[in-house]
Motif scaffolding. Structure first.
Motif, PDB file in Angstrom:
ATOM      1  N   ASP A 159      42.293  31.069  41.468  1.00  0.00           N
ATOM      2  CA  ASP A 159      43.009  31.082  40.204  1.00  0.00           C
ATOM      3  C   ASP A 159      43.011  32.722  39.599  1.00  0.00           C
ATOM      4  O   ASP A 159      41.993  33.223  39.057  1.00  0.00           O
ATOM      5  CB  ASP A 159      42.171  30.292  39.222  1.00  0.00           C
ATOM      6  N   GLU A 160      44.042  33.236  39.794  1.00  0.00           N
ATOM      7  CA  GLU A 160      44.245  34.749  39.371  1.00  0.00           C
ATOM      8  C   GLU A 160      42.910  35.516  39.496  1.00  0.00           C
ATOM      9  O   GLU A 160      42.539  36.143  38.738  1.00  0.00           O
ATOM     10  CB  GLU A 160      44.591  34.859  37.926  1.00  0.00           C
ATOM     11  N   PRO A 161      42.606  35.836  40.890  1.00  0.00           N
ATOM     12  CA  PRO A 161      41.238  36.299  41.262  1.00  0.00           C
ATOM     13  C   PRO A 161      41.425  37.832  41.141  1.00  0.00           C
ATOM     14  O   PRO A 161      40.262  38.617  40.947  1.00  0.00           O
ATOM     15  CB  PRO A 161      41.164  35.945  42.652  1.00  0.00           C
ATOM     16  N   LEU A 162      42.646  38.554  40.954  1.00  0.00           N
ATOM     17  CA  LEU A 162      42.566  39.865  40.825  1.00  0.00           C
ATOM     18  C   LEU A 162      43.030  40.470  39.387  1.00  0.00           C
ATOM     19  O   LEU A 162      42.923  41.630  39.242  1.00  0.00           O
ATOM     20  CB  LEU A 162      43.851  40.433  41.808  1.00  0.00           C
ATOM     21  N   SER A 163      42.798  39.528  38.420  1.00  0.00           N
ATOM     22  CA  SER A 163      43.777  40.005  37.231  1.00  0.00           C
ATOM     23  C   SER A 163      42.698  41.159  36.512  1.00  0.00           C
ATOM     24  O   SER A 163      43.102  41.838  35.676  1.00  0.00           O
ATOM     25  CB  SER A 163      43.772  38.888  35.902  1.00  0.00           C
ATOM     26  N   ASN A 164      41.161  40.964  36.655  1.00  0.00           N
ATOM     27  CA  ASN A 164      40.468  42.026  36.030  1.00  0.00           C
ATOM     28  C   ASN A 164      40.339  43.237  36.814  1.00  0.00           C
ATOM     29  O   ASN A 164      39.363  43.701  36.284  1.00  0.00           O
ATOM     30  CB  ASN A 164      39.037  41.343  35.664  1.00  0.00           C
ATOM     31  N   LEU A 165      41.028  43.331  37.843  1.00  0.00           N
ATOM     32  CA  LEU A 165      40.836  44.873  38.623  1.00  0.00           C
ATOM     33  C   LEU A 165      41.881  45.625  38.269  1.00  0.00           C
ATOM     34  O   LEU A 165      43.017  45.301  37.860  1.00  0.00           O
ATOM     35  CB  LEU A 165      40.924  44.252  40.296  1.00  0.00           C
ATOM     36  N   ARG A 170      43.159  46.072  43.114  1.00  0.00           N
ATOM     37  CA  ARG A 170      44.130  44.918  43.071  1.00  0.00           C
ATOM     38  C   ARG A 170      44.650  44.738  44.685  1.00  0.00           C
ATOM     39  O   ARG A 170      44.750  43.929  45.382  1.00  0.00           O
ATOM     40  CB  ARG A 170      44.974  44.632  42.176  1.00  0.00           C
ATOM     41  N   HIS A 171      45.262  46.086  44.976  1.00  0.00           N
ATOM     42  CA  HIS A 171      45.856  46.275  46.240  1.00  0.00           C
ATOM     43  C   HIS A 171      44.788  45.890  47.455  1.00  0.00           C
ATOM     44  O   HIS A 171      45.102  45.496  48.360  1.00  0.00           O
ATOM     45  CB  HIS A 171      46.711  47.619  46.378  1.00  0.00           C
ATOM     46  N   GLN A 183      42.306  35.356  59.570  1.00  0.00           N
ATOM     47  CA  GLN A 183      41.328  35.472  60.252  1.00  0.00           C
ATOM     48  C   GLN A 183      40.808  33.951  60.083  1.00  0.00           C
ATOM     49  O   GLN A 183      40.372  33.469  61.513  1.00  0.00           O
ATOM     50  CB  GLN A 183      40.031  36.230  59.846  1.00  0.00           C
ATOM     51  N   LEU A 184      40.686  33.196  58.964  1.00  0.00           N
ATOM     52  CA  LEU A 184      40.181  32.061  58.913  1.00  0.00           C
ATOM     53  C   LEU A 184      41.282  30.760  59.139  1.00  0.00           C
ATOM     54  O   LEU A 184      40.724  29.777  59.695  1.00  0.00           O
ATOM     55  CB  LEU A 184      39.361  31.923  57.747  1.00  0.00           C
ATOM     56  N   GLY A 185      42.368  31.254  59.067  1.00  0.00           N
ATOM     57  CA  GLY A 185      43.433  30.096  59.121  1.00  0.00           C
ATOM     58  C   GLY A 185      43.165  28.757  58.200  1.00  0.00           C
ATOM     59  O   GLY A 185      43.463  27.710  58.593  1.00  0.00           O
ATOM     60  N   THR A 186      42.574  29.183  56.871  1.00  0.00           N
ATOM     61  CA  THR A 186      42.270  27.997  56.039  1.00  0.00           C
ATOM     62  C   THR A 186      43.295  27.900  55.299  1.00  0.00           C
ATOM     63  O   THR A 186      44.111  28.835  54.682  1.00  0.00           O
ATOM     64  CB  THR A 186      40.931  28.324  55.309  1.00  0.00           C
ATOM     65  N   THR A 187      43.556  26.655  54.476  1.00  0.00           N
ATOM     66  CA  THR A 187      44.502  26.290  53.775  1.00  0.00           C
ATOM     67  C   THR A 187      44.050  26.933  52.387  1.00  0.00           C
ATOM     68  O   THR A 187      43.209  26.751  51.751  1.00  0.00           O
ATOM     69  CB  THR A 187      44.546  24.776  53.457  1.00  0.00           C
ATOM     70  N   MET A 188      45.052  27.827  51.847  1.00  0.00           N
ATOM     71  CA  MET A 188      44.724  28.590  50.368  1.00  0.00           C
ATOM     72  C   MET A 188      46.030  28.355  49.427  1.00  0.00           C
ATOM     73  O   MET A 188      47.246  28.248  49.980  1.00  0.00           O
ATOM     74  CB  MET A 188      44.740  29.950  50.742  1.00  0.00           C
ATOM     75  N   ILE A 189      45.515  28.106  48.391  1.00  0.00           N
ATOM     76  CA  ILE A 189      46.284  27.973  46.954  1.00  0.00           C
ATOM     77  C   ILE A 189      46.096  28.972  46.134  1.00  0.00           C
ATOM     78  O   ILE A 189      44.978  29.082  45.583  1.00  0.00           O
ATOM     79  CB  ILE A 189      46.259  26.493  46.449  1.00  0.00           C
ATOM     80  N   TYR A 190      46.986  29.883  45.933  1.00  0.00           N
ATOM     81  CA  TYR A 190      46.762  30.964  45.021  1.00  0.00           C
ATOM     82  C   TYR A 190      47.717  30.986  43.842  1.00  0.00           C
ATOM     83  O   TYR A 190      48.794  30.929  44.045  1.00  0.00           O
ATOM     84  CB  TYR A 190      46.950  32.228  46.031  1.00  0.00           C
ATOM     85  N   VAL A 191      47.021  31.097  42.608  1.00  0.00           N
ATOM     86  CA  VAL A 191      47.735  31.191  41.461  1.00  0.00           C
ATOM     87  C   VAL A 191      47.841  32.475  40.898  1.00  0.00           C
ATOM     88  O   VAL A 191      46.677  33.317  40.990  1.00  0.00           O
ATOM     89  CB  VAL A 191      47.306  30.334  40.602  1.00  0.00           C
ATOM     90  N   THR A 192      48.986  33.022  40.516  1.00  0.00           N
ATOM     91  CA  THR A 192      49.315  34.209  39.870  1.00  0.00           C
ATOM     92  C   THR A 192      50.563  34.415  38.860  1.00  0.00           C
ATOM     93  O   THR A 192      51.168  33.641  39.215  1.00  0.00           O
ATOM     94  CB  THR A 192      49.248  35.610  40.948  1.00  0.00           C
ATOM     95  N   HIS A 193      50.492  35.279  37.869  1.00  0.00           N
ATOM     96  CA  HIS A 193      51.714  35.607  37.390  1.00  0.00           C
ATOM     97  C   HIS A 193      52.339  36.800  37.683  1.00  0.00           C
ATOM     98  O   HIS A 193      53.509  37.244  37.317  1.00  0.00           O
ATOM     99  CB  HIS A 193      51.211  35.718  35.784  1.00  0.00           C
TER     100      HIS A 193
END
Length: 369
Positions: A159-165, A170-171, A183-193
């Motif tokens: 949930d917007e994990p980079l907003s404070n950087l 951020r890059h 690398q992991l191939g794991t299901t990821m759901i990423y929220v951002t504005h």
């Protein structure tokens, strides 16, 4: 790992406010899906419903083959990374990484092995004895990612994990998240504005506005064929130029009566001649021209923004504010007159009433023997 399926998922608060209107889509096993939209569009609410932190008002949510509408968050086999790092300040990196595993009664050998693997993956091996206060923002965010990683969940929620950087961090962390997913191939759901994060991270993107899904597609498909004017304007930096007028064979008759000429025959949608039309032009499809070029029109250079490998030109023409993206070159000073032309082959068309995309006509190619 697991897929995530939403079928008509809704969120209605007690005061009657509808935060999410019947969201239906599937996130494939191992996919990185991004939910993007402006503040208040419902993206974080949707993520929190998947996590079990918000009650679902209607519809069905599945993780894998299991319906989880009424399953507690701890039993959904998910791990969540928040905007705030939420690290325990009195614990070392290793202790922060181990905390959730200890709560779940994992044995010491399993905990040590997972911490070692996560630390190596995220470049934290030399920092395991540090406290969060002795680390940079990017390093702390990596610890937060590692705390989720050691859980080995079926689904990661970010949930917007980079907003404070800051921009550089951020890059850097965005690159690490992309590498981690590969690398992991794991299901990821990423929220951002942030549409740049969405375009660079997502294998597919869900664009939301006012709790409603506007379009779901790959980043470049959204950029090249936006479903409506909102998606067209939201994705892309600088934003798309929007022109409104009456479609004519020779150009777009603007609201103030000036004619913006086509540079060559455009692929106008069928039946639009003589009708109101919204035309979208990406900044890279608005070119500097010579006065005698077909389709050239005059504009005033308002401001020049050099950003290294390209230049953004802010211009005014016939009462319109326009932005062009061009390669570095010598330019006249602001206030000077310049000539522009539209790339007629790359225009986007929208219905002025519904703002929905109108597909351009298919222009036949040259006949072959």
């Amino acid at each position: 790992m697991a897929s995530v399926q939403l079928d008509g998922v809704r969120k209605v608060y007690d005061n009657g406010q509808v935060a999410v209107h019947g969201a239906s889509f599937e996130i494939a096993d191992g996919e990185l899906m991004v939910l993007v939209g402006p503040s208040g569009c419902g993206k974080s609410t949707l993520l929190r419903m998947i996590a079990g932190l918000e009650e679902i008002s209607g519809g069905t949510l599945k993780i894998g083959e299991r319906v989880v509408n009424d399953v507690a968050p701890k039993d959904r086999d998910i791990a969540m990374v928040f905007q705030s790092y939420a690290l325990y300040p009195h614990m070392t990196v290793a202790e922060n990484l181990a905390f959730g595993l200890k709560l779940r009664k994992h044995d010491k050998a399993t905990i040590d092995a997972r911490i070692k693997a996560a630390a190596e993956t995220l470049g934290l091996t030399a920092m395991l004895d540090k406290l969060p206060k002795a680390m940079s923002g990017g390093q702390r965010q990596r610890v937060a990612l590692g705390r989720a990683l050691v859980r080995e969940p079926s689904v990661f929620l970010l949930d917007e994990p980079l907003s404070n950087l800051d921009a550089k961090l951020r890059h850097s962390v965005r690159t690490e998240i992309a590498r981690l997913h590969r690398q992991l191939g794991t299901t990821m759901i990423y929220v951002t504005h942030d549409q740049v994060e969405a375009m660079t991270l997502g294998q597919r993107i869900v664009v939301l506005k006012d709790g409603q899904i506007q379009q779901i597609d790959t980043p470049m498909a959204l950029y090249d064929r936006p479903a409506n004017l909102f998606v067209a304007g939201f994705l892309g930096s600088p934003a798309m130029n929007v022109l409104r007028g009456i479609a004519q064979p020779e150009g777009l008759l603007l609201e103030r009566g000036a004619l913006l000429p086509w540079a060559g025959p455009p692929s106008l949608p069928a039946g639009v001649l003589g009708q109101p039309l919204v035309v979208g032009v990406r900044p890279e499809d608005l070119h500097l021209a010579q006065a005698d070029e077909p389709g050239a029109f005059q504009a005033t250079l308002d401001n020049v923004e050099p950003v290294g490998n390209e230049i953004f030109l802010h211009l005014q023409a016939h009462g319109l504010d326009l932005i062009a993206r061009i390669p570095p070159r010598s330019l006249p000073a602001p206030g000077a007159a310049v000539w522009l032309r539209l790339d007629s082959a790359r225009l986007h068309y929208f219905d002025p009433a519904t703002e929905a995309r109108i597909e351009p006509a298919i222009v036949p190619g040259p006949a072959t023997a």
